[in-house]
Motif scaffolding. Structure first.
Motif, mmCIF file in Angstrom:
data_model
loop_
_atom_site.group_PDB
_atom_site.id
_atom_site.type_symbol
_atom_site.label_atom_id
_atom_site.label_comp_id
_atom_site.label_asym_id
_atom_site.label_seq_id
_atom_site.Cartn_x
_atom_site.Cartn_y
_atom_site.Cartn_z
ATOM 1 N N LYS A 127 -12.171 0.502 -0.104
ATOM 2 C CA LYS A 127 -11.838 1.476 0.760
ATOM 3 C C LYS A 127 -13.211 2.394 0.907
ATOM 4 O O LYS A 127 -13.796 2.524 0.060
ATOM 5 C CB LYS A 127 -10.825 2.381 0.090
ATOM 6 N N GLU A 183 1.032 -1.259 -0.196
ATOM 7 C CA GLU A 183 0.151 0.081 0.208
ATOM 8 C C GLU A 183 0.802 1.264 0.034
ATOM 9 O O GLU A 183 2.044 1.439 0.845
ATOM 10 C CB GLU A 183 -0.785 -0.117 1.337
ATOM 11 N N ASP A 184 0.576 2.290 -1.203
ATOM 12 C CA ASP A 184 1.438 3.324 -1.075
ATOM 13 C C ASP A 184 1.092 4.465 -0.166
ATOM 14 O O ASP A 184 1.526 5.448 0.131
ATOM 15 C CB ASP A 184 1.662 3.960 -2.545
ATOM 16 N N GLY A 191 -3.815 0.516 -6.859
ATOM 17 C CA GLY A 191 -3.192 1.717 -7.584
ATOM 18 C C GLY A 191 -2.020 2.053 -6.706
ATOM 19 O O GLY A 191 -1.806 2.526 -5.796
ATOM 20 N N ASP A 194 -2.981 -3.230 -2.557
ATOM 21 C CA ASP A 194 -3.622 -2.079 -3.210
ATOM 22 C C ASP A 194 -3.569 -2.249 -4.647
ATOM 23 O O ASP A 194 -2.372 -2.552 -5.257
ATOM 24 C CB ASP A 194 -3.001 -0.675 -2.384
HETATM 25 CA CA CA Z 1 -2.803 3.379 -3.816
#
Ligand code: CA
Length: 229
Positions: free
Chosen positions: A101, A7-8, A53, A51
């Motif tokens: 989310k 996850e970023d 993205g 995630d």
């Molecule tokens: Ca993301």
């Protein structure tokens, strides 16, 4: 159970890590797919929370790559509410489940336990070993019908042993399942958890294999119900 979170978003990732650890998971975090790919080669993860993205490449691309090379580690994808196409793409690429989310960590934990159970081929809700009943979904244990209070780490250790009833597990392998990067590996702590399980359940619930590690004790090696304490 040891989980890799990819996850970023720092705030989201830190929240999920803290929440998962509070629920007894060992959890590591990376912020991009290439780092996840490296991490997969370093530790025996039970599941990945991915995630979709991500900077430097969509999560789906990495997932497809892992599946192409035969890695069946359960993957749960995280997607935005309106990202129906990416969700479908993730499931088609081999994801086992998804969450939209914002994420409730309790739900994430429950979904992780469910996908791991399915993959382990132990879908039954109650794991039975002699007079011990253990529910992997709630981590509730009873011994001879009496509820046993287990800390998250004690439950995690018991669950690893019950998931591999016929195997000797090295201390290193057990520690890798119970600890993550941020917490130091400590075999004394492992001995303490084993001691607690023996005291709370039965001295024979965990068998010490000298010089190697531990194994689940044979069901018939435990004290008879009417025997001396
Ligand atoms: Ca993301």
């Amino acid at each position: 159970m040891r989980v890799l979170l990819v996850e970023d978003d720092d705030a989201l990732a830190e929240g999920l890590l803290a929440g998962l650890r509070a629920l007894g998971f060992a959890a590591d975090r990376v912020d991009r797919g290439a780092s996840a790919d490296t991490a997969l080669g370093l530790a025996p993860y039970d599941a990945i929370v991915l995630d979709l993205g991500l900077p430097g490449g969509d999560g789906t691309v990495w997932l497809a790559r892992w599946r192409d090379r035969g890695d069946r580690v359960p993957v749960l994808i995280l997607t935005a509410r309106d990202a129906v196409d990416s969700r479908i793409g993730g499931l088609d690429a081999g994801a086992d489940d998804y969450l939209v989310k914002p994420i409730a960590v309790e739900e994430l934990a429950a979904r992780l336990r469910a996908v791991v159970r399915r993959v382990r081929g132990r879908p039954e809700p109650v794991w039975r070993h002699g007079a011990l009943d253990y529910r992997p979904d709630t981590r509730a244990a009873t011994w001879r019908g009496r509820a046993i209070e287990l800390t998250p780490r004690e439950a995690a250790l018991l669950e690893v042993l019950l998931a591999h009833p016929n195997r000797i597990l090295s201390k290193a392998a057990l520690l890798e399942k119970l600890y993550d990067w941020d917490r130091e590996l400590d075999s004394n702590a492992l001995e303490v958890f084993v001691h607690h399980l023996r005291r709370k359940i039965d001295p024979a619930i965990v068998r010490t294999v000298r010089g190697v590690g531990y194994a689940l004790g044979a069901a018939d090696s435990m004290r008879p119900a009417d025997g001396p304490p």
